[in-house]
Design an enzyme around this catalytic site. Structure first.
Site, PDB file in Angstrom:
ATOM      1  N   ASP A 232       0.829  -1.209   0.000  1.00  0.00           N
ATOM      2  CA  ASP A 232       0.000   0.000   0.000  1.00  0.00           C
ATOM      3  C   ASP A 232       0.860   1.253   0.000  1.00  0.00           C
ATOM      4  O   ASP A 232       0.356   2.359  -0.173  1.00  0.00           O
ATOM      5  CB  ASP A 232      -0.990   0.004   1.165  1.00  0.00           C
ATOM      6  CG  ASP A 232      -0.322  -0.079   2.529  1.00  0.00           C
ATOM      7  OD1 ASP A 232       0.922  -0.133   2.592  1.00  0.00           O
ATOM      8  OD2 ASP A 232      -1.049  -0.098   3.547  1.00  0.00           O
ATOM      9  N   SER A 233       2.185   1.073   0.138  1.00  0.00           N
ATOM     10  CA  SER A 233       3.109   2.197  -0.044  1.00  0.00           C
ATOM     11  C   SER A 233       3.061   2.711  -1.476  1.00  0.00           C
ATOM     12  O   SER A 233       3.583   3.787  -1.778  1.00  0.00           O
ATOM     13  CB  SER A 233       4.539   1.774   0.307  1.00  0.00           C
ATOM     14  OG  SER A 233       4.895   0.572  -0.361  1.00  0.00           O
TER      15      SER A 233
ATOM     16  N   ASP B  44      -1.093  -6.090  -0.198  1.00  0.00           N
ATOM     17  CA  ASP B  44      -1.504  -5.376   1.011  1.00  0.00           C
ATOM     18  C   ASP B  44      -3.004  -5.099   0.981  1.00  0.00           C
ATOM     19  O   ASP B  44      -3.543  -4.670  -0.051  1.00  0.00           O
ATOM     20  CB  ASP B  44      -0.771  -4.028   1.105  1.00  0.00           C
ATOM     21  CG  ASP B  44       0.356  -4.043   2.109  1.00  0.00           C
ATOM     22  OD1 ASP B  44       0.305  -4.847   3.056  1.00  0.00           O
ATOM     23  OD2 ASP B  44       1.295  -3.242   1.955  1.00  0.00           O
TER      24      ASP B  44
ATOM     25  N   LYS C 137      -1.732  -9.293   2.931  1.00  0.00           N
ATOM     26  CA  LYS C 137      -0.972  -8.845   4.102  1.00  0.00           C
ATOM     27  C   LYS C 137      -1.795  -7.883   4.944  1.00  0.00           C
ATOM     28  O   LYS C 137      -2.440  -6.973   4.410  1.00  0.00           O
ATOM     29  CB  LYS C 137       0.340  -8.179   3.685  1.00  0.00           C
ATOM     30  CG  LYS C 137       1.223  -7.787   4.890  1.00  0.00           C
ATOM     31  CD  LYS C 137       2.627  -7.424   4.480  1.00  0.00           C
ATOM     32  CE  LYS C 137       2.713  -6.022   3.912  1.00  0.00           C
ATOM     33  NZ  LYS C 137       2.408  -4.979   4.938  1.00  0.00           N
TER      34      LYS C 137
ATOM     35  N   GLU D 231      -1.549  -5.450   8.569  1.00  0.00           N
ATOM     36  CA  GLU D 231      -0.676  -4.852   9.568  1.00  0.00           C
ATOM     37  C   GLU D 231      -1.274  -4.992  10.965  1.00  0.00           C
ATOM     38  O   GLU D 231      -2.489  -4.936  11.146  1.00  0.00           O
ATOM     39  CB  GLU D 231      -0.464  -3.361   9.282  1.00  0.00           C
ATOM     40  CG  GLU D 231       0.299  -3.080   8.000  1.00  0.00           C
ATOM     41  CD  GLU D 231       0.562  -1.591   7.800  1.00  0.00           C
ATOM     42  OE1 GLU D 231       0.199  -0.796   8.699  1.00  0.00           O
ATOM     43  OE2 GLU D 231       1.114  -1.222   6.761  1.00  0.00           O
TER      44      GLU D 231
ATOM     45  N   GLU E  82       9.117  -4.875  10.746  1.00  0.00           N
ATOM     46  CA  GLU E  82       9.672  -3.644  10.177  1.00  0.00           C
ATOM     47  C   GLU E  82      10.177  -2.693  11.245  1.00  0.00           C
ATOM     48  O   GLU E  82       9.511  -2.448  12.248  1.00  0.00           O
ATOM     49  CB  GLU E  82       8.609  -2.932   9.334  1.00  0.00           C
ATOM     50  CG  GLU E  82       9.117  -1.625   8.724  1.00  0.00           C
ATOM     51  CD  GLU E  82       8.128  -0.972   7.772  1.00  0.00           C
ATOM     52  OE1 GLU E  82       8.434   0.147   7.280  1.00  0.00           O
ATOM     53  OE2 GLU E  82       7.062  -1.559   7.506  1.00  0.00           O
TER      54      GLU E  82
END
Length: 286
Positions: A46-47, A85, A115, A117, A185
Site C-alpha cells: 500500500d506504499s 496489502d 498482508k 498490519e 519492520e
C-alpha cells in the site's frame, strides 16, 4: 522456467536457512524486473499510495486502486509468490469485511496471499477469519505505516521495554492466529533476534536485522525514489538520475529540431504521396 514459489517452498527455505528475497513492486514493468531477477516474493504494498500515486501516506489508497496495482504485478510475475496489502479501511469494520476484501484480491488480482498490519486483538481476529477462508495471510508487526500516527509517527519500534515486549507478544500471536509469513519492520536487530527462534513461520525483515528473508521497495533499491529514504534502505542503482537525464536529452533534441531524424520514420511510394496530395486538393475545393 523457474518452479513456482509456494508457501511450502518458503517453509523449506526457512528450514534450510536459505535466505528469502522479497521486493515491493507496483506495476507490470517492475514486476517483470523482479521476476527476471528471480526474487522469491513480490509484495504489492500500500506504499504504492506514495511511491506511484503521489499521496502523503499509505492510508489514502483505495481497494480499487490496489486491485489495479496488484493485477498489473500478477500479470508480470510467473514464479514469484505475490502478496497484496489490504489497504486501510478495508478490514477494520469486521471479520466479514476483511474476508470479503481478501477474496477480491485473490479472485480479481490473482494474489497468492494478502498482508495485514498489526497484532492487536482485532487484527488477530481478522487473520484467523481470512486464514480460515483458505487465504494465506502475511502478518506485519513493528512499524505499521497504516497506524503510524498511533505509534508516534514513522519511527522505529521496539526501542523501549514496553514496545519490545509488544513486538514479541504480537509476533507470537499472529503466528498462533494462522499467519503463514511475518514481516517485522523497523525494529532493532537485537530485539527481533529474541523472538526469531520461537517463530516457526518465515520471517521477512525490513530494518530489523538478519531474518529468514529481506524486503525492500524496488524503487528505493534502484534509486528511483526522490529525496531521503529510510535508514534501512540500501541503494543498488541510480536509475532515477539516469531517467531524468534521458528525458532531458530527448527534450533537448526535440526543441533543437534534431529528433526525429529520417531514420525514425517510414518511407512512402511516389504513388502514395501523389494520392495524398490529390485527396487534399479535392477536399480544399469542396
Amino acid at each position: 522456467m523457474r518452479a513456482q514459489v509456494t508457501l511450502q517452498r518458503l517453509a523449506e527455505m526457512k528450514a534450510r536457512r536459505e535466505p528469502i528475497v522479497m521486493v515491493t513492486a507496483y506495476d507490470y514493468p517492475t514486476a517483470r524486473v523482479a521476476e527476471q531477477a528471480e526474487v522469491d516474493m513480490v509484495l504489492v504494498g500500500d506504499s504504492g499510495a506514495q511511491v506511484v500515486l503521489g499521496h502523503d501516506s499509505t492510508v489514502a489508497v483505495t481497494v480499487e486502486e490496489m486491485l489495479v496495482l496488484a493485477g498489473a504485478v500478477r500479470r508480470g510475475v510467473q514464479s514469484a509468490f505475490v502478496v497484496a496489502d489490504l489497504p486501510f479501511g478495508s478490514t477494520e469494520v469486521s471479520d466479514e469485511q476483511a474476508v470479503t476484501t481478501a477474496i477480491r484480491f485473490v479472485k480479481e488480482a490473482g494474489a497468492d496471499a494478502v498482508k495485514l498490519e498489526g497484532g492487536g486483538e482485532a487484527r488477530l481476529s481478522r487473520i484467523r477469519a481470512i486464514a480460515e477462508a483458505g487465504i494465506p495471510v502475511v502478518a506485519h508487526v513493528g512499524l505499521t505505516p497504516q497506524t503510524a500516527v498511533a505509534l508516534g509517527g514513522l519511527r522505529a519500534q521496539g526501542r523501549t521495554a514496553e514496545s519490545a515486549a509488544r513486538i514479541v507478544r504480537e509476533s507470537l500471536a499472529v503466528q498462533d492466529a494462522g499467519a503463514s509469513v511475518l514481516v517485522i519492520e523497523a525494529v532493532p536487530a537485537d530485539v527481533a533476534a529474541v523472538v526469531l527462534p520461537a517463530l516457526e513461520i518465515p520471517v521477512i525483515g525490513i530494518g530489523a536485522g538478519p531474518a529468514d528473508g529481506q524486503v525492500l521497495v524496488i524503487h528505493d533499491l534502484l534509486g528511483i525514489t526522490e529525496g531521503r529514504t529510510a535508514a534501512f534502505v540500501k541503494r543498488y542503482g541510480a536509475i532515477g538520475p539516469d531517467m531524468v537525464a534521458g528525458v532531458a536529452a530527448y527534450a533537448r533534441e526535440v526543441r533543437g529540431g534534431v529528433f526525429p531524424g529520417p531514420e525514425h520514420g517510414y518511407s512512402a511510394t511516389d504513388a502514395a504521396i501523389e494520392a495524398a496530395r490529390a485527396e487534399l486538393e479535392a477536399r480544399t475545393r469542396e
